[in-house]
Write a protein that holds these residues in place. Structure first.
Motif, mmCIF file in Angstrom:
data_model
loop_
_atom_site.group_PDB
_atom_site.id
_atom_site.type_symbol
_atom_site.label_atom_id
_atom_site.label_comp_id
_atom_site.label_asym_id
_atom_site.label_seq_id
_atom_site.Cartn_x
_atom_site.Cartn_y
_atom_site.Cartn_z
ATOM 1 N N GLY A 484 0.827 -1.204 0.000
ATOM 2 C CA GLY A 484 0.000 0.000 0.000
ATOM 3 C C GLY A 484 0.862 1.254 0.000
ATOM 4 N N ALA A 485 0.307 2.347 -0.507
ATOM 5 C CA ALA A 485 1.050 3.599 -0.634
ATOM 6 C C ALA A 485 0.978 4.416 0.652
ATOM 7 N N GLU A 486 1.927 5.319 0.783
ATOM 8 C CA GLU A 486 1.971 6.240 1.921
ATOM 9 C C GLU A 486 0.785 7.195 1.874
ATOM 10 N N GLY A 487 0.241 7.520 3.047
ATOM 11 C CA GLY A 487 -0.801 8.539 3.122
ATOM 12 C C GLY A 487 -0.203 9.920 2.903
ATOM 13 N N ARG A 488 -1.037 10.842 2.458
ATOM 14 C CA ARG A 488 -0.565 12.201 2.196
ATOM 15 C C ARG A 488 -0.064 12.850 3.478
ATOM 16 N N ARG A 489 1.021 13.585 3.372
ATOM 17 C CA ARG A 489 1.596 14.256 4.526
ATOM 18 C C ARG A 489 0.804 15.519 4.869
ATOM 19 N N GLY A 490 0.891 15.915 6.141
ATOM 20 C CA GLY A 490 0.181 17.094 6.598
ATOM 21 C C GLY A 490 0.888 18.381 6.198
ATOM 22 N N LEU A 491 0.169 19.483 6.306
ATOM 23 C CA LEU A 491 0.717 20.790 5.933
ATOM 24 C C LEU A 491 -0.015 21.876 6.711
ATOM 25 N N LEU A 492 0.747 22.857 7.182
ATOM 26 C CA LEU A 492 0.202 24.021 7.874
ATOM 27 C C LEU A 492 0.604 25.253 7.069
ATOM 28 N N ARG A 493 -0.387 26.062 6.639
ATOM 29 C CA ARG A 493 -0.075 27.195 5.769
ATOM 30 C C ARG A 493 -1.111 28.297 5.928
ATOM 31 N N LEU A 494 -0.827 29.429 5.285
ATOM 32 C CA LEU A 494 -1.782 30.523 5.199
ATOM 33 C C LEU A 494 -2.469 30.487 3.843
ATOM 34 N N ASP A 495 -3.549 31.250 3.715
ATOM 35 C CA ASP A 495 -4.292 31.243 2.462
ATOM 36 C C ASP A 495 -3.538 31.914 1.315
ATOM 37 N N ASP A 496 -2.467 32.645 1.618
ATOM 38 C CA ASP A 496 -1.668 33.246 0.544
ATOM 39 C C ASP A 496 -0.530 32.337 0.091
ATOM 40 N N GLY A 497 -0.492 31.110 0.614
ATOM 41 C CA GLY A 497 0.522 30.147 0.222
ATOM 42 C C GLY A 497 1.707 30.057 1.152
ATOM 43 N N THR A 498 1.813 30.953 2.118
ATOM 44 C CA THR A 498 2.924 30.912 3.071
ATOM 45 C C THR A 498 2.861 29.629 3.897
ATOM 46 N N VAL A 499 3.948 28.862 3.887
ATOM 47 C CA VAL A 499 4.013 27.623 4.662
ATOM 48 C C VAL A 499 4.502 27.939 6.075
ATOM 49 N N LEU A 500 3.766 27.464 7.066
ATOM 50 C CA LEU A 500 4.136 27.670 8.462
ATOM 51 C C LEU A 500 4.882 26.445 8.991
ATOM 52 N N ARG A 501 5.565 26.635 10.107
ATOM 53 C CA ARG A 501 6.228 25.516 10.772
ATOM 54 C C ARG A 501 5.173 24.583 11.370
ATOM 55 N N SER A 502 5.475 23.301 11.369
ATOM 56 C CA SER A 502 4.524 22.337 11.930
ATOM 57 C C SER A 502 4.546 22.340 13.452
ATOM 58 N N ASP A 526 -1.618 -4.181 -2.559
ATOM 59 C CA ASP A 526 -1.314 -3.645 -3.882
ATOM 60 C C ASP A 526 -2.522 -2.898 -4.449
ATOM 61 N N PRO A 527 -2.338 -1.591 -4.820
ATOM 62 C CA PRO A 527 -3.464 -0.839 -5.396
ATOM 63 C C PRO A 527 -4.074 -1.514 -6.621
ATOM 64 N N ALA A 528 -3.274 -2.310 -7.348
ATOM 65 C CA ALA A 528 -3.801 -2.983 -8.539
ATOM 66 C C ALA A 528 -4.905 -3.973 -8.191
ATOM 67 N N GLY A 529 -4.964 -4.387 -6.944
ATOM 68 C CA GLY A 529 -5.979 -5.348 -6.531
ATOM 69 C C GLY A 529 -7.261 -4.719 -6.012
ATOM 70 N N ARG A 530 -7.366 -3.383 -6.070
ATOM 71 C CA ARG A 530 -8.580 -2.748 -5.529
ATOM 72 C C ARG A 530 -9.773 -3.018 -6.433
ATOM 73 N N ASP A 531 -10.893 -3.286 -5.807
ATOM 74 C CA ASP A 531 -12.139 -3.550 -6.523
ATOM 75 C C ASP A 531 -12.531 -2.309 -7.328
ATOM 76 N N ASP A 552 -2.835 6.149 -9.580
ATOM 77 C CA ASP A 552 -2.630 5.223 -8.469
ATOM 78 C C ASP A 552 -3.193 3.831 -8.725
ATOM 79 N N TYR A 553 -4.293 3.778 -9.500
ATOM 80 C CA TYR A 553 -4.985 2.508 -9.682
ATOM 81 C C TYR A 553 -5.048 2.047 -11.132
ATOM 82 N N GLY A 554 -4.597 2.887 -12.069
ATOM 83 C CA GLY A 554 -4.710 2.538 -13.478
ATOM 84 C C GLY A 554 -6.142 2.473 -13.948
ATOM 85 N N TYR A 555 -7.015 3.228 -13.293
ATOM 86 C CA TYR A 555 -8.445 3.182 -13.589
ATOM 87 C C TYR A 555 -8.786 4.224 -14.647
ATOM 88 N N GLU A 556 -9.385 3.809 -15.738
ATOM 89 C CA GLU A 556 -9.720 4.712 -16.841
ATOM 90 C C GLU A 556 -11.222 4.906 -17.004
#
Length: 559
Positions: A484-502, A526-531, A552-556
């Motif tokens: 399985g793949a890694e989950g998306r990492r977290g992020l702390l930011r402002l609405d103008d795009g400024t990235v803050l410290r975690s 394996d994502p290829a095995g997802r229904d 991620d899944y090759g789903y078209e």
């Protein structure tokens, strides 16, 4: 008053009744608490202990960090105040991180219960108090002395009379004395409610003490725990995990050994202490490491002194997971709540066990403050600003399970509830502009990881405000399992795009919005095995994008 020995059926009924007693204790806390952490999120613990300080039963409501560390707290109270020195109407208190639940914001209250003048039990309860003075959950703290008021084990009620000087001492050292004093009264009231119900139970069954029911609980729990351990192959398995850290990554190492009568977890090889407040007292390390083991090995065995005794946790005294006084510990939840993922990684290697992928795990508590003296801004910028401090609990996704997707926006392992945004908006000028699932945040897999969430916040008064950030999984995301793949990492930011410290106290300028993107859980298999039907459902529900479905899944196909 004593009656003949009870039958097993009667003892089982009494055990169930005892659990309902401590649940009423916990619900009393929730109904009477002042802080949102307790009232809305259920960040608490409640339990009943025998006269020797061994936990007999815990409430269903509560968190592992509180319950499992509080399980040893009562023994510290009894060492300071032996049972012979206690009297009816006494209540005791501490928030010592090394004798309570790991940091100063958690207050433990213990109340002895007397039947016909003889001590028969103790009730203990813990809540998270939003402010205990000091730097207020600041990751920048360098010693525990900066983190707030430390209350040694003391009487807070003496023979039914409130110890007013202690209440006054606490009140003048915190920013919101009304809320803190109210939470202390709620702790006292909850223990009193539990004690009242226990005495009713004892009189109904003609019990002079809890020896018989306690022996039954401990014997059955120990037997069930040993049976679960006996079903496992014997050996040692190792796993490691890297946390973001503050100034450097932090390496956590675990060796899990299954013996004939116990599971041993040793954290030798883990990094040494941090100069910042991410260090963990051993009581909190034991709490979450034990919880991780129980989730996989013996999830249905009740939590009490006997079942916990079959899991033994050690960590070197010079390590970040067994930090010594006076190290800063206020954000001990960051590493402590990663420990279930770490020990489950060991258990993943044990033949015959199926375990989930890694989760977002450490809570993303939103600790906000505003007003003069609480925000790094000029007096002019803060003129007319409302003073406030508030904490609300939220989290990302859990790891996918072997046969099911992960849970979205769910606090695991802490188990606390997300605080409704309406509550925070009611008691502060804060306005939540957005709170929704974070698309594509769950790790791909045959079973998809749970989604994180995105929250967007502003100060409705148009004034600057501050966040005390204490987040992880922003550099090293939740890992997938078995392909399985890694989950998306977290992020702390402002609405103008400024990235803050975690991590750390940071000011949100006037007119800007704060955005928190919380991590998703890792995928399983394996994502290829997802229904394909599940992929279509995810597309329809907006959990994944068409781009992610293809990549991620090759789903078209179409959603």
């Amino acid at each position: 008053m004593s009656r003949a020995v009870h039958s097993e059926i009667q003892l089982q009924v009494m055990w169930s009744r005892l659990i309902s007693v401590v649940e009423e204790q916990a619900q009393t806390l929730i109904r009477t608490a002042f802080s949102t952490a307790t009232r809305e999120a259920g960040d608490l613990s409640a339990g009943v202990f025998d006269v020797e300080g061994r936990m007999l039963a815990q409430a269903v409501t509560g968190t592992p960090g509180h319950v499992n560390s509080m399980a040893k707290s009562v023994s510290h109270f009894l060492a300071r105040f032996p049972a012979a020195t206690m009297k009816p109407g006494d209540v005791f208190i501490t928030n010592d991180p090394w004798m309570g639940t790991g940091h100063l914001n958690d207050v433990v209250v213990v109340t002895p219960v007397f039947l016909d003048g003889r001590p028969v039990a103790h009730f203990a309860a813990t809540v998270h108090i939003v402010d205990i003075g000091g730097r207020n959950t600041a990751i920048e703290s360098r010693q525990v002395y900066e983190e707030g008021l430390n209350i040694p084990i003391s009487r807070i009620v003496d023979g039914g009379a409130i110890v007013e000087p202690l209440f006054e001492l606490i009140s003048v050292n915190v920013r919101d004395p009304v809320a803190v004093r109210g939470d202390l009264y709620s702790l006292i009231a909850s223990n009193e409610a539990g004690g009242r119900q226990l005495l009713g139970l004892m009189r109904e069954y003609g019990l002079a003490n809890l020896d018989e029911i306690g022996g039954f609980i401990f014997a059955r729990s120990h037997e069930a725990s040993l049976a679960a351990i006996a079903a496992l192959p014997k050996g040692t398995w190792r796993h490691s995990l890297t946390a973001d850290g503050v100034d450097r990554p932090i390496r956590l190492e675990a060796a899990l050994t299954v013996t004939e009568d116990a599971i041993l977890v040793d954290f030798a090889g883990t990094d040494g202490p941090s100069p910042y407040a991410v260090n963990v007292p051993i009581c909190y390390t034991e709490a979450y490491a034990s919880f991780g083991v129980k989730c996989i090995v013996a999830p249905t065995v009740p939590n009490n002194a006997a079942s916990l005794a079959t899991i033994r946790v050690t960590a070197p005294a010079d390590s970040i997971l067994n930090v010594q006084r006076p190290a800063p510990v206020v954000s001990r939840h960051i590493l402590g709540q990663l420990l279930p993922d770490l020990v489950i990684g060991c258990l993943a290697q044990v033949p015959g066990l199926a375990v989930p992928a890694e989760s977002a795990s450490p809570l993303w508590p939103i600790v906000l403050s505003g007003g003069p003296g609480r925000v790094d801004a000029t007096a002019e910028e803060l003129r007319g600003a409302t003073s406030f401090i508030v904490a609300s609990f939220h989290n990302g996704g859990t790891g996918a399970r072997p046969r099911a997707d992960g849970l979205s926006a769910t606090a695991f392992p802490s188990g606390v509830r997300n605080v409704p945004v309406e509550i925070t908006e009611t008691i502060t000028p804060v306005v939540f502009r957005r709170k929704e699932y974070l698309v594509d945040s769950g790790g791909a897999g045959r079973q998809r990881g749970g989604l994180g969430q995105v929250i967007e916040i502003e100060n409705g008064e148009g004034k600057p405000f501050a966040i005390n950030a204490a987040y992880d999984r922003t550099v090293y995301g939740p890992r997938g399992r078995d392909g399985g793949a890694e989950g998306r990492r977290g992020l702390l930011r402002l609405d103008d795009g400024t990235v803050l410290r975690s991590k750390g106290n940071q000011t949100i300028p006037a007119g800007r919005r704060l955005i928190l993107e919380m991590p998703g859980g890792g995928g399983h298999g394996d994502p290829a095995g997802r229904d394909p039907a599940k992929i279509r459902d995810d597309l329809r529900d907006g959990f994944i994008s068409a781009e992610a479905a293809r990549a991620d899944y090759g789903y078209e196909g179409e959603g």
